[in-house]
Design an enzyme around this catalytic site. Structure first.
Site, short mmCIF file in Angstrom:
data_model
loop_
_atom_site.label_atom_id
_atom_site.label_comp_id
_atom_site.label_asym_id
_atom_site.label_seq_id
_atom_site.Cartn_x
_atom_site.Cartn_y
_atom_site.Cartn_z
N TYR A 31 0.84 -1.20 0.00
CA TYR A 31 0.00 0.00 0.00
C TYR A 31 0.88 1.25 0.00
O TYR A 31 0.54 2.25 -0.64
CB TYR A 31 -0.95 -0.01 1.20
CG TYR A 31 -2.01 -1.08 1.09
CD1 TYR A 31 -3.16 -0.88 0.34
CD2 TYR A 31 -1.86 -2.30 1.74
CE1 TYR A 31 -4.13 -1.86 0.23
CE2 TYR A 31 -2.83 -3.30 1.64
CZ TYR A 31 -3.95 -3.07 0.88
OH TYR A 31 -4.91 -4.06 0.76
N ASN A 64 -12.79 0.02 -5.57
CA ASN A 64 -12.51 -0.34 -6.96
C ASN A 64 -13.69 -1.14 -7.54
O ASN A 64 -13.98 -2.22 -7.06
CB ASN A 64 -11.22 -1.18 -6.99
CG ASN A 64 -10.88 -1.72 -8.36
OD1 ASN A 64 -11.46 -1.34 -9.37
ND2 ASN A 64 -9.94 -2.64 -8.39
N CYS A 110 -6.42 -4.76 -7.83
CA CYS A 110 -6.21 -4.43 -6.42
C CYS A 110 -5.71 -5.64 -5.62
O CYS A 110 -5.13 -5.47 -4.55
CB CYS A 110 -7.48 -3.87 -5.80
SG CYS A 110 -8.95 -4.86 -6.06
N HIS A 111 -5.86 -6.83 -6.18
CA HIS A 111 -5.34 -8.02 -5.50
C HIS A 111 -3.81 -8.05 -5.48
O HIS A 111 -3.22 -8.78 -4.71
CB HIS A 111 -5.88 -9.31 -6.15
CG HIS A 111 -5.44 -9.50 -7.56
ND1 HIS A 111 -6.10 -8.92 -8.63
CD2 HIS A 111 -4.41 -10.21 -8.09
CE1 HIS A 111 -5.49 -9.27 -9.75
NE2 HIS A 111 -4.47 -10.05 -9.45
N GLU A 152 -0.67 -15.75 -10.84
CA GLU A 152 0.14 -14.80 -11.59
C GLU A 152 1.63 -14.96 -11.32
O GLU A 152 2.45 -14.28 -11.91
CB GLU A 152 -0.29 -13.37 -11.25
CG GLU A 152 -1.70 -13.06 -11.69
CD GLU A 152 -2.16 -11.67 -11.30
OE1 GLU A 152 -1.43 -10.96 -10.58
OE2 GLU A 152 -3.26 -11.28 -11.73
#
Length: 175
Positions: free
Chosen positions: A108, A131, A139-140, A166
């Protein structure tokens, strides 16, 4: 003043059904996991007041991108168009989210620096929580400074799965 007509569709994914809200041109106004307690509908109503949301098929470009993403092409969502809603600060935060590459996690604090407000860590956290287009505005990919997952409207199990999918794991790569 009437907003744009939007189509709402539900698509399957390995993590449960995904709700897609888009306009006739395939521009996303909302994307989130089903069962969010009406969160996505509230966000769409806030950002695009007066819009009619009707049930219908999801735009093919969105279906194809989500299918490719879950099949392993983790960059497949990068080209999807997203409507511009929210405050100026939220839009800057969401634009910064789109600059986090798949396989990378920012904190963050990293995100706050990217939007030019290094002390606004809580504010970027709140913008993340507001979001309306999960996965596409990823945002993950934002985690706590200590390496923990932090929060995620879709649930921490999904966030963990998405990061692993990912290739990010819990490695932090400063912005």
């Amino acid at each position: 003043m009437a907003g744009p007509d939007l189509v709402r569709a539900v698509l399957p994914s390995p993590l449960g059904d995904i709700v897609v809200i888009a306009d006739a041109d395939g521009v996303l106004h909302g994307l989130d996991f089903a069962g969010d307690g009406g969160r996505l509908d509230r966000l769409v109503a806030r950002y695009w007041p007066g819009s009619r949301v009707l049930e219908g098929p999801a735009p093919l470009v969105v279906v194809d991108a989500l299918t490719a993403y879950f099949a392993g092409d983790v960059q497949a969502l990068d080209g999807l168009a997203v409507a511009k809603g929210g405050t100026d600060f939220q839009r800057r935060t969401w634009a910064a989210l789109r600059r986090i590459p798949a396989g990378v996690a920012w904190t963050y604090a990293d995100l706050a620096r990217q939007v030019g407000r290094p002390a606004a860590v809580r504010a970027v956290g709140q913008a993340n929580g507001a979001n309306p287009v999960a996965l596409v505005q990823p945002c993950h990919r934002v985690i706590a400074s200590g390496g923990g997952l932090g929060g995620y409207a879709g649930g921490l199990e999904r966030k963990s799965w998405l990061l692993a999918h990912e290739g990010a794991g819990l490695l932090v790569h400063p912005a």
